[in-house]
Design an enzyme around this catalytic site. Structure first.
Site, mmCIF file in Angstrom:
data_model
loop_
_atom_site.group_PDB
_atom_site.id
_atom_site.type_symbol
_atom_site.label_atom_id
_atom_site.label_comp_id
_atom_site.label_asym_id
_atom_site.label_seq_id
_atom_site.Cartn_x
_atom_site.Cartn_y
_atom_site.Cartn_z
ATOM 1 N N GLY A 95 0.805 -1.212 0.000
ATOM 2 C CA GLY A 95 0.000 0.000 0.000
ATOM 3 C C GLY A 95 0.838 1.261 0.000
ATOM 4 N N ARG A 96 2.091 1.095 0.368
ATOM 5 C CA ARG A 96 2.984 2.272 0.361
ATOM 6 C C ARG A 96 4.422 1.832 0.105
ATOM 7 N NH1 ARG A 96 3.776 3.876 6.614
ATOM 8 N NH2 ARG A 96 3.360 1.863 7.510
ATOM 9 N N LYS A 115 9.801 2.687 0.511
ATOM 10 C CA LYS A 115 8.660 2.637 1.424
ATOM 11 C C LYS A 115 8.200 4.060 1.698
ATOM 12 C CE LYS A 115 7.164 0.694 5.847
ATOM 13 N NZ LYS A 115 7.511 -0.237 6.925
ATOM 14 N N ARG A 178 14.724 0.397 0.891
ATOM 15 C CA ARG A 178 15.170 -0.818 1.564
ATOM 16 C C ARG A 178 15.484 -1.907 0.551
ATOM 17 N NH1 ARG A 178 9.713 -2.841 4.840
ATOM 18 N NH2 ARG A 178 8.427 -3.153 2.991
ATOM 19 N N ARG A 185 6.036 -12.564 1.076
ATOM 20 C CA ARG A 185 5.589 -12.847 2.450
ATOM 21 C C ARG A 185 4.746 -14.115 2.515
ATOM 22 N NH1 ARG A 185 5.038 -7.182 3.859
ATOM 23 N NH2 ARG A 185 6.469 -6.192 2.401
ATOM 24 N N ASP A 260 1.152 -11.150 6.853
ATOM 25 C CA ASP A 260 1.660 -10.352 5.725
ATOM 26 C C ASP A 260 2.984 -9.671 6.075
ATOM 27 O OD1 ASP A 260 -0.296 -8.924 7.446
ATOM 28 O OD2 ASP A 260 0.375 -7.166 6.340
HETATM 29 P P1 AMP Z 1 1.770 -3.044 8.162
HETATM 30 O O1 AMP Z 1 1.138 -3.977 9.126
HETATM 31 O O2 AMP Z 1 2.144 -1.706 8.710
HETATM 32 O O3 AMP Z 1 2.931 -3.675 7.479
HETATM 33 O O4 AMP Z 1 0.681 -2.674 7.032
HETATM 34 C C1 AMP Z 1 -0.467 -3.436 6.740
HETATM 35 C C2 AMP Z 1 -1.039 -3.064 5.379
HETATM 36 O O5 AMP Z 1 -1.450 -1.710 5.352
HETATM 37 C C3 AMP Z 1 -0.067 -3.235 4.233
HETATM 38 O O6 AMP Z 1 -0.785 -3.686 3.121
HETATM 39 C C4 AMP Z 1 0.457 -1.835 4.030
HETATM 40 O O7 AMP Z 1 0.922 -1.624 2.728
HETATM 41 C C5 AMP Z 1 -0.771 -1.000 4.319
HETATM 42 N N1 AMP Z 1 -0.453 0.343 4.818
HETATM 43 C C6 AMP Z 1 0.054 0.673 6.028
HETATM 44 N N2 AMP Z 1 0.197 2.008 6.124
HETATM 45 C C7 AMP Z 1 -0.207 2.541 4.954
HETATM 46 C C8 AMP Z 1 -0.305 3.867 4.426
HETATM 47 N N3 AMP Z 1 0.054 4.939 5.140
HETATM 48 N N4 AMP Z 1 -0.777 4.010 3.171
HETATM 49 C C9 AMP Z 1 -1.151 2.959 2.446
HETATM 50 N N5 AMP Z 1 -1.101 1.695 2.866
HETATM 51 C C10 AMP Z 1 -0.639 1.475 4.109
HETATM 52 MG MG MG Z 2 3.395 -4.847 6.363
#
Ligand code: AMP
Ligand code: MG
Length: 513
Positions: A95-96, A115, A178, A185, A260
């Site tokens: 998502g980012r 990232k 990174r 995953r 994930d």
């Molecule tokens: P994480 O547990 O932080 O690794 O993120 C869980 C999911 O949310 C992943 O699919 C990330 O890509 C998405 N995600 C987390 N923060 C953001 C953000 N600020 N914008 C878009 N997607 C996000």
């Molecule tokens: Mg994640």
């Protein structure tokens, strides 16, 4: 030579982008405005065959801030699914994060990923950005884990910007570049199980086996047999079990062990609300958002096993034999326990395993837990504890030096109940005597090489974040240098090896990043 030219000469291996389009979406990054290079890592650059001279080039900043695609690269965001906090969350994805491509360095191919470089089709409600605070933490943690010898994604660079980002308060955006051999995953496999696509799951499994687990391919035909996928699962189980032992013995808590965020090649992946423990509490929760303590320190190994179970469950789509998958999963516990034993022997300077050692180790955990003794210093100071060190005074002085000695509390002083600590220490002294006084030097060397003096404590990261927010990256530089060699005493760094200040326990780290 300009970076673009230099990079053009680095061979590109965009193997993930060569998979069918089902696995990702190709899209450009959204660059930061007014990007500023806060730090770049010469060690990480060397892995790509780049010298630190490129850090000064405008094109380097352009690439790592998302303004310029990697020459010969293939920019994309990958799709995956997963369980978040034990609940099936369906489709997630980068998502980012944008994968820029794979670069062939002197010792292998590294995928480069940004990232925080903007929205993707998988951003859901998110803004595609990462804040400076969490980016500094990820950048430092990647170096700290590498320094500790723990498998991790690496960090090439940290870029700040003036772009505002809304979290609980207004913050500013940053991008970490990174690197990893692969960012695939557990959730990447779960995705195709949820979609009931054995064809795509096989393609993904074959890709990972060919690139990262070639030893699993036993069938001659070049085509995978079911048994290859079972063997692959067994290898992932073992790597993950070893990673858990690595985390446990340095007091590292990941914070968000969702499926994930579990690397298929056994790396520490997706640094969010992680933490290295100060005061030891077996039930320590580093993530303020994790109110149930699902990912508490003592729960991490069993959560990893649960996550592997979800992976196995997904692989059942291409492996009929559920018993074989179950047997592969059964490798987790023995691998984890023997990895723990090996690491704990090193931490305590035990040169051979003897009967009664497990009890000695369990008693140490217990007395540390009940006294909330400092995790890292308890182990480090044990090497120098009164009563066990007489034979090697010279080495101790050399390791710690007088100034550090006076600023680091001796072993028993780290415990509220000094008598309980002394009682355990007496047992330890008896045990050490059994391996002979002439082995003291070896014991101390082993302990000093196994118990870090410098760890990325929350308050150290916090100081670096606060300076970085003012445009000062000197604290990041200092920490990167210390944490890259965490076992080696470095003169002038006494304050980084001390107990944390009282305000450190008030720092709250949450999922918001
Ligand atoms: P994480 O547990 O932080 O690794 O993120 C869980 C999911 O949310 C992943 O699919 C990330 O890509 C998405 N995600 C987390 N923060 C953001 C953000 N600020 N914008 C878009 N997607 C996000
Ligand atoms: Mg994640």
């Amino acid at each position: 030579m300009t970076l673009y030219k230099t990079l053009s000469n680095v061979p590109k291996v965009n193997s993930f982008a060569a998979l069918p389009e089902d696995f990702y979406t190709r899209l450009p990054t959204t660059p930061l405005t007014n990007p500023r290079l806060l730090h770049a890592s010469a060690d990480s650059a060397a892995l790509l065959g780049l010298s630190p001279e490129v850090f000064d080039q405008a094109e380097f900043l352009d690439v790592i801030s998302g303004r310029l695609a990697l020459p010969g690269g293939d920019t994309l965001a990958a799709v995956y699914s997963g369980h978040q906090f034990g609940v099936w969350a369906g489709q997630l994805g980068d998502g980012r994060a944008h994968l820029l491509g794979g670069l062939k360095g002197p010792n292998g191919v590294w995928e480069l990923q940004l990232k925080g470089a903007g929205k993707t089709p998988y951003s859901r409600m998110g803004d595609g950005r990462a804040v400076l605070r969490s980016s500094v933490r990820e950048y430092l943690a990647s170096h700290a884990m590498e320094g500790l010898g723990i498998p991790t994604t690496r960090a090439l660079s940290l870029v700040s910007s003036s772009d505002p980002v809304r979290r609980e308060t207004m913050e500013s955006a940053a991008v970490v570049a990174r690197m990893a051999p692969s960012f695939v995953r557990f959730g990447s496999f779960q995705h195709w199980a949820a979609k009931q696509r054995p064809d795509l799951m096989r393609i993904l499994a074959d890709y990972i086996i060919d690139h990262f687990y070639p030893e699993c391919r036993q069938s001659e035909s070049g085509q995978s047999a079911e048994s290859d996928y079972v063997h692959f699962l067994e290898c992932v189980v073992k790597r993950t079990a070893e990673l858990m032992a690595d985390w446990q013995v340095v007091g590292f808590c990941h914070g968000v062990m969702n499926t994930d965020n579990m690397s298929i090649i056994g790396l520490t992946l997706d640094y969010g609300p992680f933490g290295f423990m100060d005061a030891f509490d077996a039930a320590h929760i580093c993530n303020h958002t994790d109110s149930q303590g699902r990912y508490a320190w003592h729960a991490q190994p069993s959560v990893a096993h649960w996550n592997l179970y979800q992976l196995a469950n997904s692989l059942h789509l291409i492996v009929e034999d559920a018993d074989a998958l179950r047997q592969a999963l059964d490798q987790f516990e023995p691998t984890f326990l023997s990895s723990m034993q090996k690491r704990m022997m090193n931490k305590l300077g035990l040169l051979q395993w003897r009967e009664g050692d497990q009890l000695l180790i369990d008693d140490l955990w217990s007395v540390m837990h009940h006294n909330h003794a400092d995790f890292s210093l308890s182990f480090r100071q044990l090497a120098h504890a009164e009563g066990v060190t007489n034979a090697s005074q010279g080495v101790i002085e050399h390791d710690l030096g007088h100034t550090v000695r006076s600023s680091i509390k001796p072993f028993v002083d780290l415990f509220i109940d000094r008598e309980a600590a002394q009682a355990w220490l007496n047992q330890y002294v008896l045990r050490i005597k059994l391996q002979g006084i002439n082995m003291q030097q070896e014991r101390i060397n082993l302990m000093l090489a196994s118990n870090p003096l410098y760890v990325l404590r929350n308050h150290l990261a916090q100081k670096a974040i606060e300076s970085a927010a003012l445009g000062d990256s000197s604290e990041i530089e200092k920490l990167v240098n210390l944490l890259s060699k965490p076992f080696k005493f470095q003169s002038g760094a006494e304050e980084y090896a001390c107990l944390p200040p009282a305000w450190a326990s008030k720092i709250e780290v949450s999922c918001s990043s």
